[in-house]
Design a protein around this motif. Structure first.
Motif, PDB file in Angstrom:
ATOM      1  N   ALA A  82       0.840  -1.204   0.000  1.00 36.91           N
ATOM      2  CA  ALA A  82       0.000   0.000   0.000  1.00 36.91           C
ATOM      3  C   ALA A  82       0.871   1.250   0.000  1.00 36.91           C
ATOM      4  O   ALA A  82       0.598   2.209  -0.744  1.00 36.91           O
ATOM      5  CB  ALA A  82      -0.942  -0.010   1.210  1.00 36.91           C
ATOM      6  N   ARG A  83       1.921   1.253   0.807  1.00 35.41           N
ATOM      7  CA  ARG A  83       2.823   2.411   0.846  1.00 35.41           C
ATOM      8  C   ARG A  83       3.510   2.636  -0.501  1.00 35.41           C
ATOM      9  O   ARG A  83       3.691   3.776  -0.924  1.00 35.41           O
ATOM     10  CB  ARG A  83       3.852   2.248   1.959  1.00 35.41           C
ATOM     11  CG  ARG A  83       3.251   2.396   3.342  1.00 35.41           C
ATOM     12  CD  ARG A  83       4.296   2.076   4.423  1.00 35.41           C
ATOM     13  NE  ARG A  83       3.718   2.158   5.734  1.00 35.41           N
ATOM     14  CZ  ARG A  83       3.618   3.267   6.455  1.00 35.41           C
ATOM     15  NH1 ARG A  83       4.063   4.403   5.964  1.00 35.41           N
ATOM     16  NH2 ARG A  83       3.072   3.244   7.642  1.00 35.41           N
ATOM     17  N   LEU A  86       1.132   4.310  -2.776  1.00 36.25           N
ATOM     18  CA  LEU A  86       0.886   5.704  -2.401  1.00 36.25           C
ATOM     19  C   LEU A  86       2.061   6.617  -2.716  1.00 36.25           C
ATOM     20  O   LEU A  86       1.898   7.832  -2.785  1.00 36.25           O
ATOM     21  CB  LEU A  86       0.543   5.789  -0.910  1.00 36.25           C
ATOM     22  CG  LEU A  86      -0.777   5.118  -0.518  1.00 36.25           C
ATOM     23  CD1 LEU A  86      -0.890   4.998   0.995  1.00 36.25           C
ATOM     24  CD2 LEU A  86      -1.959   5.874  -1.109  1.00 36.25           C
ATOM     25  N   THR A  87       3.240   6.034  -2.927  1.00 31.30           N
ATOM     26  CA  THR A  87       4.435   6.857  -3.150  1.00 31.30           C
ATOM     27  C   THR A  87       5.083   6.661  -4.520  1.00 31.30           C
ATOM     28  O   THR A  87       5.967   7.429  -4.892  1.00 31.30           O
ATOM     29  CB  THR A  87       5.491   6.583  -2.060  1.00 31.30           C
ATOM     30  OG1 THR A  87       5.865   5.202  -2.101  1.00 31.30           O
ATOM     31  CG2 THR A  87       4.965   6.952  -0.682  1.00 31.30           C
ATOM     32  N   THR A 129      -1.922   3.062   7.950  1.00 38.52           N
ATOM     33  CA  THR A 129      -1.667   3.356   6.536  1.00 38.52           C
ATOM     34  C   THR A 129      -2.977   3.563   5.790  1.00 38.52           C
ATOM     35  O   THR A 129      -3.146   4.556   5.084  1.00 38.52           O
ATOM     36  CB  THR A 129      -0.845   2.227   5.879  1.00 38.52           C
ATOM     37  OG1 THR A 129       0.443   2.176   6.506  1.00 38.52           O
ATOM     38  CG2 THR A 129      -0.667   2.460   4.384  1.00 38.52           C
ATOM     39  N   VAL A 133      -4.976   7.217   3.864  1.00 44.77           N
ATOM     40  CA  VAL A 133      -5.194   7.347   2.420  1.00 44.77           C
ATOM     41  C   VAL A 133      -6.168   8.488   2.157  1.00 44.77           C
ATOM     42  O   VAL A 133      -7.263   8.539   2.727  1.00 44.77           O
ATOM     43  CB  VAL A 133      -5.728   6.021   1.821  1.00 44.77           C
ATOM     44  CG1 VAL A 133      -6.051   6.202   0.340  1.00 44.77           C
ATOM     45  CG2 VAL A 133      -4.710   4.899   2.018  1.00 44.77           C
ATOM     46  N   GLU A 137      -6.424   9.191  -3.517  1.00 43.27           N
ATOM     47  CA  GLU A 137      -5.370   8.175  -3.598  1.00 43.27           C
ATOM     48  C   GLU A 137      -5.918   6.745  -3.697  1.00 43.27           C
ATOM     49  O   GLU A 137      -5.164   5.823  -4.019  1.00 43.27           O
ATOM     50  CB  GLU A 137      -4.450   8.266  -2.380  1.00 43.27           C
ATOM     51  CG  GLU A 137      -3.651   9.549  -2.325  1.00 43.27           C
ATOM     52  CD  GLU A 137      -2.807   9.668  -1.075  1.00 43.27           C
ATOM     53  OE1 GLU A 137      -1.670  10.173  -1.198  1.00 43.27           O
ATOM     54  OE2 GLU A 137      -3.276   9.258   0.021  1.00 43.27           O
ATOM     55  N   TRP A 138      -7.196   6.538  -3.449  1.00 39.46           N
ATOM     56  CA  TRP A 138      -7.754   5.185  -3.457  1.00 39.46           C
ATOM     57  C   TRP A 138      -7.681   4.526  -4.833  1.00 39.46           C
ATOM     58  O   TRP A 138      -7.722   3.305  -4.939  1.00 39.46           O
ATOM     59  CB  TRP A 138      -9.191   5.181  -2.952  1.00 39.46           C
ATOM     60  CG  TRP A 138      -9.260   5.389  -1.469  1.00 39.46           C
ATOM     61  CD1 TRP A 138      -9.624   6.535  -0.822  1.00 39.46           C
ATOM     62  CD2 TRP A 138      -8.936   4.446  -0.443  1.00 39.46           C
ATOM     63  NE1 TRP A 138      -9.540   6.347   0.544  1.00 39.46           N
ATOM     64  CE2 TRP A 138      -9.122   5.072   0.809  1.00 39.46           C
ATOM     65  CE3 TRP A 138      -8.499   3.118  -0.448  1.00 39.46           C
ATOM     66  CZ2 TRP A 138      -8.900   4.429   2.021  1.00 39.46           C
ATOM     67  CZ3 TRP A 138      -8.273   2.472   0.758  1.00 39.46           C
ATOM     68  CH2 TRP A 138      -8.468   3.125   1.975  1.00 39.46           C
ATOM     69  N   ARG A 140      -5.088   4.906  -6.973  1.00 41.77           N
ATOM     70  CA  ARG A 140      -3.705   4.673  -7.404  1.00 41.77           C
ATOM     71  C   ARG A 140      -3.510   3.168  -7.610  1.00 41.77           C
ATOM     72  O   ARG A 140      -4.135   2.359  -6.934  1.00 41.77           O
ATOM     73  CB  ARG A 140      -2.711   5.216  -6.388  1.00 41.77           C
ATOM     74  CG  ARG A 140      -2.738   6.753  -6.303  1.00 41.77           C
ATOM     75  CD  ARG A 140      -1.692   7.285  -5.342  1.00 41.77           C
ATOM     76  NE  ARG A 140      -0.340   6.916  -5.726  1.00 41.77           N
ATOM     77  CZ  ARG A 140       0.424   7.579  -6.604  1.00 41.77           C
ATOM     78  NH1 ARG A 140      -0.039   8.666  -7.196  1.00 41.77           N
ATOM     79  NH2 ARG A 140       1.646   7.165  -6.882  1.00 41.77           N
ATOM     80  N   THR A 151      -6.076  -1.358  -7.339  1.00 39.62           N
ATOM     81  CA  THR A 151      -6.052   0.023  -6.870  1.00 39.62           C
ATOM     82  C   THR A 151      -5.790  -0.074  -5.368  1.00 39.62           C
ATOM     83  O   THR A 151      -5.882  -1.163  -4.788  1.00 39.62           O
ATOM     84  CB  THR A 151      -7.398   0.738  -7.118  1.00 39.62           C
ATOM     85  OG1 THR A 151      -8.404   0.086  -6.340  1.00 39.62           O
ATOM     86  CG2 THR A 151      -7.767   0.745  -8.598  1.00 39.62           C
ATOM     87  N   VAL A 152      -5.514   1.032  -4.718  1.00 36.39           N
ATOM     88  CA  VAL A 152      -5.365   0.997  -3.262  1.00 36.39           C
ATOM     89  C   VAL A 152      -6.667   0.466  -2.653  1.00 36.39           C
ATOM     90  O   VAL A 152      -6.640  -0.330  -1.706  1.00 36.39           O
ATOM     91  CB  VAL A 152      -4.988   2.385  -2.701  1.00 36.39           C
ATOM     92  CG1 VAL A 152      -4.954   2.367  -1.178  1.00 36.39           C
ATOM     93  CG2 VAL A 152      -3.634   2.840  -3.261  1.00 36.39           C
TER      94      VAL A 152
END
Length: 172
Positions: A82-83, A86-87, A129, A133, A137-138, A140, A151-152
């Motif tokens: 997940a990280r 997000l990055t 984490t 979010v 960002e969900w 990504r 996706t996230v």
């Protein structure tokens, strides 16, 4: 006796309810996953306090402690993924062989009290984490080495099935 490796692609749980645990993972609201994880942590602690926590119910089935070790590692793995999502833009996840990890880390010999502490810490970390979010960002994305794209949001849904399913396995 060794445990037969799990070679299934469980991504189908995003499309239909699991016949074993009953969870319709694709219907879980991703923003509610962290609360669900936190609510399930005491249930895992209860499982690991059982006198028979290290006993396999059948020779080819993990003990509750072995399942808890796996869940602890799932918390860590999905937190990392997940990280990354997000990055990084559309990261490719390294392959993870859960059965190899169980053998290498000797899940069967781990102490339930230590696993409990580690599982709770890892559960709180991934919950934090997912709590962090942002709305935009969900969606990504990230990819597994077998080509599955998440996706996230769908990663959170897929992840929560693993936790619920294994609580069902240990009658938590």
């Amino acid at each position: 006796m060794d445990i037969d490796p799990d070679t299934k692609d469980w991504t189908w749980v995003l499309e239909r309810p699991c016949p074993d645990c009953g969870l319709a993972a694709g219907e879980v609201v991703p923003t509610e996953v962290s609360a669900r994880v936190l609510a399930d942590l005491p249930r895992w602690e209860d499982v690991l306090r059982r006198a028979e926590a290290r006993v396999r119910p059948a020779p080819a089935m993990w003990s509750p402690t072995e399942y808890a070790c796996h869940v602890r590692d799932v918390f860590v793995m999905f937190d990392q993924r997940a990280r990354m999502m997000l990055t990084q833009d559309d990261p490719l996840f390294a392959n993870w062989d859960q059965d190899e990890t169980a053998l290498e880390d000797d899940y069967a010999s781990q102490l339930p009290s230590e696993v409990s502490t580690q599982l709770v810490a890892a559960g709180r970390a991934i919950a934090a984490t997912f709590d962090g979010v942002l709305a935009d960002e969900w969606n990504r994305t990230g990819r597994r080495s077998n080509g599955s794209t998440f996706t996230v949001g769908t990663l959170a849904q897929y992840f929560v099935h693993d936790i619920v399913h294994h609580l069902h396995d240990v009658r938590g």
